[in-house]
Motif scaffolding. Structure first.
Motif, short mmCIF file in Angstrom:
data_model
loop_
_atom_site.label_atom_id
_atom_site.label_comp_id
_atom_site.label_asym_id
_atom_site.label_seq_id
_atom_site.Cartn_x
_atom_site.Cartn_y
_atom_site.Cartn_z
N MET A 197 0.82 -1.21 0.00
CA MET A 197 0.00 0.00 0.00
C MET A 197 0.85 1.26 0.00
N MET A 231 0.05 3.97 -2.39
CA MET A 231 -1.07 4.89 -2.30
C MET A 231 -0.80 6.09 -1.40
N GLU A 236 -1.39 7.91 -19.36
CA GLU A 236 -2.12 8.29 -18.16
C GLU A 236 -2.21 9.80 -17.96
N PHE A 269 -14.92 5.90 -17.46
CA PHE A 269 -14.42 6.40 -16.17
C PHE A 269 -13.94 7.84 -16.30
N GLN A 296 -1.63 -2.94 -5.96
CA GLN A 296 -2.44 -3.81 -5.12
C GLN A 296 -2.84 -3.02 -3.87
N VAL A 297 -3.86 -3.48 -3.19
CA VAL A 297 -4.31 -2.77 -1.97
C VAL A 297 -4.54 -3.79 -0.85
N GLU A 350 -10.05 5.61 -1.94
CA GLU A 350 -8.69 5.77 -2.47
C GLU A 350 -8.35 4.65 -3.44
N ALA A 351 -8.79 3.44 -3.10
CA ALA A 351 -8.52 2.29 -3.97
C ALA A 351 -9.23 2.48 -5.32
N ALA A 352 -10.46 2.97 -5.27
CA ALA A 352 -11.23 3.18 -6.51
C ALA A 352 -10.56 4.25 -7.38
N LEU A 367 -7.43 4.92 -7.37
CA LEU A 367 -6.21 4.28 -7.90
C LEU A 367 -6.54 3.47 -9.15
N GLN A 403 -9.00 4.06 -11.16
CA GLN A 403 -9.32 5.03 -12.21
C GLN A 403 -8.03 5.60 -12.80
N ASP A 404 -7.03 5.85 -11.94
CA ASP A 404 -5.76 6.40 -12.41
C ASP A 404 -4.98 5.40 -13.24
N THR A 405 -5.07 4.12 -12.89
CA THR A 405 -4.22 3.13 -13.53
C THR A 405 -4.97 2.32 -14.58
N ASN A 406 -6.28 2.60 -14.75
CA ASN A 406 -7.08 1.93 -15.79
C ASN A 406 -7.07 0.41 -15.68
N VAL A 407 -6.96 -0.15 -14.48
CA VAL A 407 -7.02 -1.61 -14.37
C VAL A 407 -8.47 -2.05 -14.17
N ALA A 421 -15.76 -0.17 -8.15
CA ALA A 421 -15.02 1.10 -8.09
C ALA A 421 -15.86 2.23 -8.68
N GLY A 443 -7.02 13.89 -6.45
CA GLY A 443 -5.60 13.66 -6.21
C GLY A 443 -4.68 14.66 -6.89
#
Lengths: 449, 449
Positions: free
Chosen positions: A1, A4, A66, A249, B208-209, B217-219, B221, B223-227, B248, B345
């Motif tokens: 983590m 983050m 990104e 998104f 990973q979280v 915050e995970a969601a 992340l 959105q930022d990383t497009n996974v 997410a 962010g």
């Protein structure tokens, strides 16, 4: 983590100021692409380009993908010709269309000139669609399946053509005339018996959109239906491409950021908050502030009408900010709730009368409650007659503000204006003058003037 | 695109009022599940249950999955025992955990009692994580691959276990001690040579979280990383499940809706706008309005301090709403921009001094511009001395409001308060009193009082 946690930017800034290239390369190697992208967004053009050029080629592309379009432009403008050509050639066609859509014409021509014929054709096709349409955001690189294939044959097509496509998880199924029949998910394809025909596995009950549809509505439809990708068709139901979840998104994040800006009477600006200049920030806010101060002149006129009342009972002036502020807050709450409910599709323009009636009652409830408080405070601070005027006015003002605040966004949408333009400050300013009229008419009655 | 056009609700309402069952069944057959879910959200409990029971079994589950937790509860409470058990048994564990997390204890016990041992174990595990943590939103039903498998063996595992998993597009790879090594996408698995080892195809550089991390915050992340899905691990790096993109999406929509509500000083409420009662809406807004009206008492006190000045130059009162309103608008713009930049962010709490200095200058630019307008309007309407007081005050008030409005959310976050609590109306109310002090001090100087 660890990824983050907020990274201190200081280290990077120190490294950049010292021009410490080995240190910068270390820093870049230790941070994930999305954090590097964030730092590029915050940095000025010179530093952003320096950092970008220090990245190795594959990571550079991930970082570049990104970035927001304005930041992509910032980086590209600093690259030398071979690197420039390489980056624009390797971008996805939809990302490229979005970059060009926002960039100045000269820059766009330069980008198009650097492309291979195949990529230029793709991009030009997407740029042919209007701004904010699905066509600008879709990927034309999809794997389509014929309805008569078996699952095994279809998997074979995925293996052959999948490397070039943006996604292979949603596979549109077409008939011999290329008409869209439904979609097959890669999951269902893998889990199916190999000889089962695609037509049988396909799901025909999936949502689809036209390339000319509004992209925000399409993105909200994806969010409502939880699909990974939405098939995009032309007016004759032929498959043009797919709108993928990552683009949806982004569209929703941008639309919400825009709505947030509008709710505080700012024009949304493109790009990163920390890299926007003071002039850019001021420009995004100036027009509305100017309009609102001109509208606020109405309150001066209203008070002039009641100048005699004000001169004979100066104490009435003491409560002007409290009364006007509370009415504004009640209106802002209703306006923001209505704008959001419209955006996420919980309210439709047809609901205007139902919404008005509910909000009027909400305002009456809130106003009555506040009136009691105002009566107590007003009596303690000044006297009971002024307090009574304030209390009675609050009930009327809150009901009026909530009604106006909630219905104006719906009416705006009905006549084709973005409902978010009916911002909280706009409602507040419009409600201020009427609130003052109510207050002074009530006061005249109470004081027998 | 017919699916996206706003459907008139009238037909449905008429059918419901006439209790026209064949007509309702027709209506349900003709509309896609997400539209039916929307209508259930808008309807009262009795009508929602009636509609739900008319759906055939498979469609009913799809519709149910698209409802928000409060609406799911509304429907469930109206179902008879066998149907109730069937629906809760077939829900995904993460959806069930979310429903129970928001529901009263009695209802939650009833749901848990209706479950099979396997499903109850899954749900209880998720409910063990704190509210708003990743653990509540992850799916424990994943397909994990061993690092020594070949691509063909791995595909076989997907075929065998994939039907029970929520997603098979992101496959966590684990070593013999179940430690997380990276992920393989189904796409890479399908496109790889069959004998290639999974360890070679896997991507170790994926975010990973932890299950206890904050889900918003995970969601963001994701959105930022497009996974498509984020691997969730325990503190010893063992795989617990996956956070999928649709969850997410939902988390971000809910967080943004909450931030919108907060920006207008409302408490967010759960559920659909159109099915919330007048009392619920009023309750969501009452607390803040009460706090703000008490805070606004400060403006009464400030004006009392300057009552003599006000009595001798009544014309000063005419500009109170304009001055206070403009300061409030400038503060609201800055506050909303800062809250949004923090949420997505772009700004971190460490940036507070840089932000304060930029916004102070933005406020000075805007204030100077508005001062010119106020000078002209004020001179025309009243006289040049009052106008000059207003103009000078506007410059100071705008700079002050923008600085305060932008830095308070950052300071709030620093001390662990949700920055969105620093709403535009709160900033406005706090800036009002100081704005009045500035105005009357300036006026006293100008008038030589």
């Amino acid at each position: 983590m660890a990824a983050m946690a907020a990274q201190p930017t200081e280290t990077l800034r120190d490294l950049l100021e010292d021009n410490d290239l080995p240190g910068l390369q270390n820093w870049l190697a230790e941070h994930p692409p999305y954090e590097i992208a964030d730092e590029l967004g915050r940095a000025d053009a010179v530093h952003a380009v320096l950092l970008f050029r220090l990245l190795d080629k594959d990571r550079a592309l991930t970082v570049f993908e990104e970035l927001d379009p304005p930041d992509q432009q910032k980086v590209l403008e600093g690259l030398r010709e071979p690197a420039f050509r390489d980056v624009v050639e390797r971008m996805a066609p939809d990302d490229r269309a979005r970059l060009l859509g926002e960039a100045p014409a000269k820059f766009a021509r330069h980008v198009l000139a650097g492309l291979s014929a195949r990529e230029r054709r793709y991009t030009a096709a997407l740029l042919g669609y209007p701004e904010h349409s699905v066509g600008r955001y879709m990927t034309p690189e999809t794997v389509a399946l014929r309805h008569h294939m078996s699952a095994a044959e279809a998997l074979d097509v995925v293996r052959r053509k999948g490397a070039d496509a943006e996604t292979v998880y949603t596979l549109p199924v077409i008939d011999d005339r290329r008409y869209f029949l439904g979609t097959v998910s890669l999951r269902d394809l893998v889990l199916s018996a190999p000889d089962r025909p695609v037509a049988e596995i396909a799901n025909a009950d999936v949502p689809q959109v036209h390339a000319t549809d509004d992209v925000e509505e399409a993105a909200r439809l994806m969010q409502d239906t939880n699909v990974l990708a939405l098939t995009v068709t032309d007016s004759e139901n032929r498959v043009l491409g797919l709108l993928t979840f990552d683009d949806a998104f982004e569209v929703i994040e941008a639309a919400d950021t825009e709505d947030f800006a509008r709710q505080s009477a700012s024009t949304p600006w493109a790009g990163h908050y920390m890299s926007a200049s003071v002039v850019e920030l001021a420009r995004a806010r100036a027009v509305w502030l100017l309009l609102l101060i001109v509208a606020a002149t109405l309150t001066v006129n209203v008070l002039q009408l009641f100048e005699d009342t004000l001169a004979s009972v100066t104490a009435l002036a003491l409560f002007i900010p409290l009364l006007v502020g509370t009415g504004g807050n009640a209106g802002a709450q209703a306006a923001t709730a209505a704008v959001r409910a419209l955006a996420v599709g919980e309210v439709r323009t047809k609901d205007v009368l139902r919404v008005a009636w509910r909000e009027c009652r909400v305002g009456l409830v809130l106003g009555s409650m506040l009136a009691v408080v105002a009566l107590v405070i007003g009596t303690l601070l000044v006297n009971v007659t002024v307090a009574a005027s304030v209390a009675v006015s609050l009930v009327a003002v809150c009901a009026w503000a909530a009604t106006i605040g909630s219905t104006m966004p719906l009416l705006a949408k009905r006549v084709g204006i973005d409902p978010a333009v009916i911002s909280a400050p706009l409602v507040t300013t419009l409600v201020d003058a009427t609130g003052l009229i109510i207050y002074f008419l009530v006061a005249r009655l109470v004081f027998g003037l």
